[in-house]
Write an enzyme that holds these catalytic residues in place. Structure first.
Site, PDB file in Angstrom:
ATOM      1  N   PHE A  24      21.167  24.967 103.842  1.00  0.00           N
ATOM      2  CA  PHE A  24      21.529  23.729 103.150  1.00  0.00           C
ATOM      3  C   PHE A  24      22.455  22.922 104.044  1.00  0.00           C
ATOM      4  CE2 PHE A  24      24.246  21.064 100.526  1.00  0.00           C
ATOM      5  CZ  PHE A  24      23.290  20.360  99.799  1.00  0.00           C
ATOM      6  N   ASP A  73      26.607  25.029 111.254  1.00  0.00           N
ATOM      7  CA  ASP A  73      27.111  24.334 110.074  1.00  0.00           C
ATOM      8  C   ASP A  73      28.071  25.274 109.356  1.00  0.00           C
ATOM      9  OD1 ASP A  73      27.591  23.288 107.548  1.00  0.00           O
ATOM     10  OD2 ASP A  73      25.543  22.561 107.254  1.00  0.00           O
ATOM     11  N   LYS A 129      34.148  20.671 103.283  1.00  0.00           N
ATOM     12  CA  LYS A 129      34.607  21.402 102.098  1.00  0.00           C
ATOM     13  C   LYS A 129      36.090  21.813 102.103  1.00  0.00           C
ATOM     14  CE  LYS A 129      30.419  22.627  99.805  1.00  0.00           C
ATOM     15  NZ  LYS A 129      29.166  22.529 100.531  1.00  0.00           N
TER      16      LYS A 129
HETATM   17  C1  LIG Z   1      28.177  21.560 100.926  1.00  0.00           C
HETATM   18  C2  LIG Z   1      27.480  21.702 102.206  1.00  0.00           C
HETATM   19  C3  LIG Z   1      27.016  20.591 102.913  1.00  0.00           C
HETATM   20  C4  LIG Z   1      27.116  19.182 102.373  1.00  0.00           C
HETATM   21  O1  LIG Z   1      28.426  18.766 102.189  1.00  0.00           O
HETATM   22  P1  LIG Z   1      28.733  17.513 101.224  1.00  0.00           P
HETATM   23  O2  LIG Z   1      30.206  17.305 101.362  1.00  0.00           O
HETATM   24  O3  LIG Z   1      28.305  17.910  99.846  1.00  0.00           O
HETATM   25  O4  LIG Z   1      27.953  16.373 101.716  1.00  0.00           O
HETATM   26  C5  LIG Z   1      26.410  20.810 104.132  1.00  0.00           C
HETATM   27  N1  LIG Z   1      26.272  22.045 104.641  1.00  0.00           N
HETATM   28  C6  LIG Z   1      26.719  23.144 103.997  1.00  0.00           C
HETATM   29  C7  LIG Z   1      26.566  24.483 104.620  1.00  0.00           C
HETATM   30  C8  LIG Z   1      27.317  23.015 102.749  1.00  0.00           C
HETATM   31  O5  LIG Z   1      27.725  24.101 102.089  1.00  0.00           O
END
Ligand SMILES: *Cc1c(COP(=O)(O)O)cnc(C)c1O
Length: 389
Positions: A132, A217, A246
């Site tokens: 994700f 990521d 986050k």
């Molecule tokens: C939450 C998340 C995102 C997206 O972040 P947002 O602040 O919601 O745009 C991207 N990559 C990972 C791994 C995430 O957990």
């Protein structure tokens, strides 16, 4: 009370998230209260965001003081908090010289990184199934879940998805036209899938063989969540690009794209921009989060408490597998009853998350107390009793 709020929500908010589970009015530490005055232990932490819990005095005073001093200036100008945070993040990343681009969210950090990869002159990206990376068009192009993607196709990109953890599949997918390999060290949204031993190091070797970038990521797994500053620090690997968000601002919106060595030089004047990204208030919040995590030795606490929670939760036979590191924890249930466990936990005064039909995710504040964790473990069998048929 709650029903009035639900009605107002339905009348005024786009229905992108479904009906809200609760309407919350205040928080303190790992606790939150709803409009009816009911108290909960928050074991989701705003989805791995509230690193210092709610209303932490260090964040409150850093934001307040910065806003009283200099709140926003645009990126025509530099500010001290932004430079201090860039230097600090690169030091924590510990991968040598690098450069930072600040954003307001995770998906924007990934957009910056995605554009950066295009400056290699290549367009192909290899990413993982069940990964994700966010909901904007670029980040969505890198996210495999069909239900998220298909309503918005065509998406930008030339993306190949490979099974997460499969070294051979990765080696087969990457070619001399691959710009980057994109992986999460721990897939959070999928219900906490941890990269197998050696996988990230293999990704590094495969990227090097083909002159591709390795982009990790760490938006969910970074900033101390796993008991290390970055989850990939548990593996013997130095990435080219790391995205964070986050937990970085402890609840204040901020993200960052960190790029090491040559990767830090790929975006040049005019290639990318943002009005709010790197504003001094957000950077002051993030500096306060990092300083508090360091001063209070929170990462050690995360490691010890995470192990205690995983051991305690695994003791119930209705939990068939416990995954994760530190305070990013995924549980597989013996039945598809994650939604019922969520509801049963809420009734018992605990907020958990059900990312899939048979998985529960916990990503509590890193400052979750031993007492709150013990209370949850004590309630756990009863929560499951209320959820299982
Ligand atoms: C939450 C998340 C995102 C997206 O972040 P947002 O602040 O919601 O745009 C991207 N990559 C990972 C791994 C995430 O957990």
């Amino acid at each position: 009370m709650t029903s009035t709020w639900t009605e107002r929500y339905q009348h005024s908010m786009m229905n992108t998230f479904g009906p809200p589970k609760l309407t919350l009015v205040k928080g303190a530490g790992a606790h939150v209260w709803d409009v009816d005055g009911k108290e909960y232990v928050d074991l989701l932490g705003g989805i791995a965001v509230n690193a210092l819990g709610h209303a932490h005095p260090a964040v409150v005073s850093a934001v307040t003081e910065q806003l009283q001093t200099l709140g926003h200036v645009s990126n025509f100008f530099a500010t001290e908090p932004q430079l201090a945070l860039a230097e600090k993040l690169l030091a924590l990343l510990d991968g040598g010289p690098g450069k930072v681009f600040f954003t307001n969210s995770g998906t924007e950090a990934n957009e910056a990184a995605f554009k950066l990869t295009r400056r290699t002159g290549r367009t192909h990206v290899v990413a993982a199934q069940q990964g994700f990376h966010g909901r904007t068009m670029g980040a969505l192009a890198l996210t495999s879940k069909a239900a998220y993607r298909e309503p918005f196709e065509p998406l930008p990109g030339d993306v190949t998805f490979v099974p997460f953890g499969d070294e051979q599949a990765l080696a087969d997918a990457v070619t001399d036209r691959t710009a980057a390999i994109l992986l999460e060290p721990i897939q959070g949204e999928a219900g906490v899938n941890v990269a197998p031993e050696g996988y990230l190091a293999a990704a590094r070797r495969i990227a090097d063989t083909h002159g591709a970038l390795l982009w990790l990521d760490e938006i969910q797994s970074g900033m101390g969540r796993t008991g290390r500053w970055f989850a990939h620090h548990a593996h013997d690997v130095t990435p080219d690009v790391v995205t964070v968000a986050k937990g970085l601002g402890g609840g204040f919106p901020i993200g960052a794209c960190l790029a090491l060595g040559h990767a830090g030089e790929l975006l040049q004047p005019g290639n990318h921009g943002t009005t709010f990204g790197g504003n001094p208030v957000a950077c002051a919040a993030a500096l306060a989060v990092v300083a508090t995590l360091e001063a209070d030795e929170v990462l050690e606490h995360v490691t010890v408490l995470g192990q205690k929670l995983r051991d305690g939760l695994a003791a119930d036979p209705r939990v068939t597998e416990v995954r994760g590191e530190g305070l990013l924890i995924g549980l597989t249930l013996s039945e598809d009853s994650a939604a019922e466990v969520f509801a049963s936990a809420m009734a018992a005064g605990f907020i958990v998350n059900n990312p899939t039909a048979d998985r529960i995710r916990l990503a509590p504040p890193l400052v979750l107390t031993d007492d709150d964790a013990a209370a949850f473990l004590a309630a756990w069998p009863t929560i499951l009793d209320g959820a299982f048929s």
